[in-house]
Design an enzyme around this catalytic site. Structure first.
Site, PDB file in Angstrom:
ATOM      1  N   LYS A   1     -30.008 -66.459  11.092  1.00  0.00           N
ATOM      2  CA  LYS A   1     -31.485 -65.905  10.745  1.00  0.00           C
ATOM      3  C   LYS A   1     -32.170 -64.830  10.408  1.00  0.00           C
ATOM      4  CE  LYS A   1     -35.762 -67.252  13.272  1.00  0.00           C
ATOM      5  NZ  LYS A   1     -34.668 -68.852  13.224  1.00  0.00           N
TER       6      LYS A   1
ATOM      7  N   ASP B   1     -40.045 -69.796  10.097  1.00  0.00           N
ATOM      8  CA  ASP B   1     -40.398 -69.225  11.998  1.00  0.00           C
ATOM      9  C   ASP B   1     -41.216 -68.655  11.750  1.00  0.00           C
ATOM     10  OD1 ASP B   1     -38.078 -69.559  13.970  1.00  0.00           O
ATOM     11  OD2 ASP B   1     -39.598 -67.820  13.812  1.00  0.00           O
TER      12      ASP B   1
HETATM   13  P1  NDP Z   1     -46.149 -69.775  14.046  1.00  0.00           P
HETATM   14  O1  NDP Z   1     -45.794 -68.566  13.509  1.00  0.00           O
HETATM   15  O2  NDP Z   1     -46.320 -71.428  12.923  1.00  0.00           O
HETATM   16  O3  NDP Z   1     -47.074 -70.016  14.759  1.00  0.00           O
HETATM   17  C1  NDP Z   1     -46.456 -69.038  16.568  1.00  0.00           C
HETATM   18  C2  NDP Z   1     -47.449 -68.865  17.638  1.00  0.00           C
HETATM   19  O4  NDP Z   1     -47.043 -68.615  18.258  1.00  0.00           O
HETATM   20  C3  NDP Z   1     -48.705 -68.336  17.157  1.00  0.00           C
HETATM   21  O5  NDP Z   1     -50.109 -69.507  17.818  1.00  0.00           O
HETATM   22  C4  NDP Z   1     -48.808 -66.833  17.259  1.00  0.00           C
HETATM   23  O6  NDP Z   1     -49.748 -66.985  18.119  1.00  0.00           O
HETATM   24  C5  NDP Z   1     -48.208 -66.679  18.685  1.00  0.00           C
HETATM   25  N1  NDP Z   1     -46.994 -66.077  18.903  1.00  0.00           N
HETATM   26  C6  NDP Z   1     -46.444 -65.454  18.266  1.00  0.00           C
HETATM   27  N2  NDP Z   1     -46.093 -64.160  18.736  1.00  0.00           N
HETATM   28  C7  NDP Z   1     -46.895 -64.734  20.281  1.00  0.00           C
HETATM   29  C8  NDP Z   1     -45.985 -63.133  20.940  1.00  0.00           C
HETATM   30  N3  NDP Z   1     -45.376 -62.076  20.585  1.00  0.00           N
HETATM   31  N4  NDP Z   1     -47.167 -63.212  21.794  1.00  0.00           N
HETATM   32  C9  NDP Z   1     -47.648 -63.936  22.044  1.00  0.00           C
HETATM   33  N5  NDP Z   1     -47.771 -65.624  21.563  1.00  0.00           N
HETATM   34  C10 NDP Z   1     -47.833 -65.008  20.109  1.00  0.00           C
HETATM   35  O7  NDP Z   1     -44.324 -70.175  14.147  1.00  0.00           O
HETATM   36  P2  NDP Z   1     -44.081 -70.859  15.007  1.00  0.00           P
HETATM   37  O8  NDP Z   1     -44.338 -72.483  15.337  1.00  0.00           O
HETATM   38  O9  NDP Z   1     -42.572 -71.846  13.698  1.00  0.00           O
HETATM   39  O10 NDP Z   1     -42.623 -70.680  15.731  1.00  0.00           O
HETATM   40  C11 NDP Z   1     -42.488 -70.805  17.028  1.00  0.00           C
HETATM   41  C12 NDP Z   1     -41.936 -71.189  18.358  1.00  0.00           C
HETATM   42  O11 NDP Z   1     -40.869 -71.252  17.635  1.00  0.00           O
HETATM   43  C13 NDP Z   1     -40.691 -69.395  17.222  1.00  0.00           C
HETATM   44  O12 NDP Z   1     -40.148 -68.522  18.356  1.00  0.00           O
HETATM   45  C14 NDP Z   1     -39.896 -70.140  16.252  1.00  0.00           C
HETATM   46  O13 NDP Z   1     -38.252 -69.525  16.768  1.00  0.00           O
HETATM   47  C15 NDP Z   1     -39.623 -71.306  16.920  1.00  0.00           C
HETATM   48  N6  NDP Z   1     -38.981 -72.201  16.079  1.00  0.00           N
HETATM   49  C16 NDP Z   1     -39.254 -72.379  14.814  1.00  0.00           C
HETATM   50  C17 NDP Z   1     -39.302 -73.854  13.975  1.00  0.00           C
HETATM   51  C18 NDP Z   1     -39.793 -74.013  12.925  1.00  0.00           C
HETATM   52  O14 NDP Z   1     -39.037 -74.652  12.232  1.00  0.00           O
HETATM   53  N7  NDP Z   1     -40.761 -73.670  12.447  1.00  0.00           N
HETATM   54  C19 NDP Z   1     -38.027 -74.060  14.361  1.00  0.00           C
HETATM   55  C20 NDP Z   1     -37.290 -73.817  16.119  1.00  0.00           C
HETATM   56  C21 NDP Z   1     -37.722 -72.901  16.515  1.00  0.00           C
HETATM   57  P3  NDP Z   1     -50.735 -65.288  16.792  1.00  0.00           P
HETATM   58  O15 NDP Z   1     -51.357 -66.579  15.850  1.00  0.00           O
HETATM   59  O16 NDP Z   1     -51.850 -65.263  17.268  1.00  0.00           O
HETATM   60  O17 NDP Z   1     -49.766 -65.042  16.279  1.00  0.00           O
END
Ligand code: NDP
Length: 445
Positions: free
Chosen positions: A126, A166
């Site tokens: 990671k 991510d």
């Molecule tokens: P994105 O950046 O596309 O979206 C993240 C979302 O979560 C946004 O809506 C963001 O809001 C919100 N968010 C992020 N950090 C915070 C925080 N500290 N507090 C509140 N809201 C938060 O990321 P992903 O959708 O790719 O990833 C989301 C989760 O899924 C993570 O935990 C990631 O590790 C996990 N994941 C992702 C994979 C992938 O293929 N992308 C694979 C496996 C797991 P805002 O825009 O306001 O920051």
């Protein structure tokens, strides 16, 4: 926790002070592994746990770049190459101001077991940066990605380490990272990154895969109780890549997704979230969730607060780690919750997991439920290696097979170890044994 494992865990915590999320992830896995060590004393003799908790390589580097006003900015970059027993290091890059070594290590540690569960030949790693993409222009994002890759390129490769996206890293960022890798190395090495654009080596279904996979996993859990997504009332946290695609899939299976969030607040749309509008706002306009309220009738936007205040029969936390605590879990359980599928990594605190498990809620932990993203990344690597590209239907079929397989392996492992329905135990043991066997077979490295 088993006393033998507790002693090892305590040493790991002492050697890695201040890395709270890493401590949490290690503790959670160790709590499941006592019975495995009764059956497999060779794992203790081979110091498998000690080795597993020490990354094979940790890289921390300076990322210097210039913003639009010409000011120099310095960020910190990370890549933790955790374990290569099953294949090249594989795991995403996160760009978020909260990123530090402890967070990258928790994510990399989880990734080892997740990748093992997929059955694909991929190790765990990671990376990321404390860079905050929010409010940055496209040109700034590009310059940052180029600066990041200018250091990272020397550590990665299709047979070494294959990063992906991510939080804060999507198709746009992967494009800039790939372009810079190609420029520096003078190699069109498609398999060095996944999540690429379709016309230049990407895989269909990769953008949808994590969210779709989470819902497929949750559907398999529901089936064990004669239920399905059809007719469920679903709440999703986040509104990024994972959340949006989880919403789309849940609604395709007949659920009504009534709420989702971003880091500023959440929306409640009792008619069911309009995924097209959500994609337009978040993916095309890169706007905020608040913009959704003005463009659709009968929607409430709540500034701040917790999306977990909205009742649901199925909860899909898809935002970030430790976003759902014990209090929120208890409230959801009191109000009719049936199942939780973790789209994010470690979104439920340890207290929350205990509440769900004590109440007999179907609980799919992230390392199993969100493995569809990395599994489809491995399918992208297969397509790159054979210079082929598969249809959407074929790739989605493979994703579905893999997710059903992960579900069934977790369930079977939980049964085998005498705790039916405990997907946490099933995922931890199922992933661990595969990696541990490979590590022992490969000698002391
Ligand atoms: P994105 O950046 O596309 O979206 C993240 C979302 O979560 C946004 O809506 C963001 O809001 C919100 N968010 C992020 N950090 C915070 C925080 N500290 N507090 C509140 N809201 C938060 O990321 P992903 O959708 O790719 O990833 C989301 C989760 O899924 C993570 O935990 C990631 O590790 C996990 N994941 C992702 C994979 C992938 O293929 N992308 C694979 C496996 C797991 P805002 O825009 O306001 O920051």
């Amino acid at each position: 926790m088993d006393a033998r494992l507790e002693a090892i865990r305590d040493t790991v915590l002492a050697r890695n002070p201040g890395e709270d999320e890493f401590h949490q992830a290690v503790t959670e896995v160790f709590e499941s592994l006592g019975p495995v060590h009764d059956r497999h004393p060779e794992f203790l003799e081979g110091a498998v746990l000690e080795r597993l908790c020490e990354p094979e390589r940790q890289i921390i580097f300076r990322v210097p770049w210039a913003d639009d006003s010409g000011r120099f900015q310095i960020n910190r970059g990370f890549r933790v190459e955790f374990n290569s027993a099953l294949g090249p290091y594989k795991g995403g890059l996160r760009f978020h101001p909260s990123v530090n070594l402890g967070i990258v290590k928790f994510l990399g540690f989880e990734q080892i077991f997740k990748n093992a569960l997929t059955g694909m030949p991929i190790g765990g790693g990671k990376g990321g940066s404390d860079f905050d993409p929010r409010g940055r222009s496209d040109a700034e994002i590009m310059r940052f990605c180029q600066a990041f890759m200018t250091e990272l390129y020397r550590h990665i490769g299709e047979y070494t380490d294959v990063p992906a996206g991510d939080i804060g890293v999507g198709g746009r960022e992967i494009g800039y990272l790939f372009g810079q890798y190609k420029r520096i190395t003078n190699r069109y090495e498609s398999g060095v990154l996944t999540g690429k654009g379709i016309s230049w080596g990407g895989s269909l279904v990769r953008p949808e895969a994590t969210g779709f996979g989470t819902v497929i996993f949750a559907e398999e859990m529901l089936k064990t109780r004669g239920l399905s997504f059809d007719g469920q009332r679903v709440v999703v946290s986040g509104s990024g890549n994972v959340a949006i695609n989880a919403i789309a899939k849940a609604q395709a299976l007949g659920a009504t997704v009534v709420a989702c969030s971003d880091s500023s607040g959440y929306i409640v749309d009792e008619a069911g979230i309009d995924v097209g509008l959500l994609r337009q706002i978040k993916e095309v306009e890169r706007g905020r969730l608040k913009d959704y309220e003005a463009r659709r009738p009968n929607v409430t936007y709540v500034d701040g607060g917790s999306v977990w205040d909205v009742d649901a029969t199925v909860a899909l936390p898809c935002a970030t780690q430790n976003e759902l605590d014990g209090g929120a879990a208890a409230r959801l359980v009191r109000n009719g919750l049936l199942a939780v599928g973790e789209g994010a990594n470690m979104p439920s605190t340890r207290d929350a997991v205990a509440v769900f498990q004590d109440a007999g809620i179907l609980f799919g932990p992230g390392k199993a439920a969100n493995a569809g993203g990395v599994a489809t990344s491995a399918l992208e690597m297969q397509q790159n290696a054979s210079r082929d590209s598969w249809s959407f239907a074929h790739t989605e079929g493979r994703l579905t097979e893999i997710m059903v397989g992960i579900h069934d392996r977790c369930a079977a492992t939980a049964d085998e170890y005498g705790d039916p329905g405990n997907y946490v135990l099933g995922a931890n043991i199922g992933g661990f044994v595969k990696v541990a066997d490979a590590m022992l077979a490969q000698g002391l490295i």
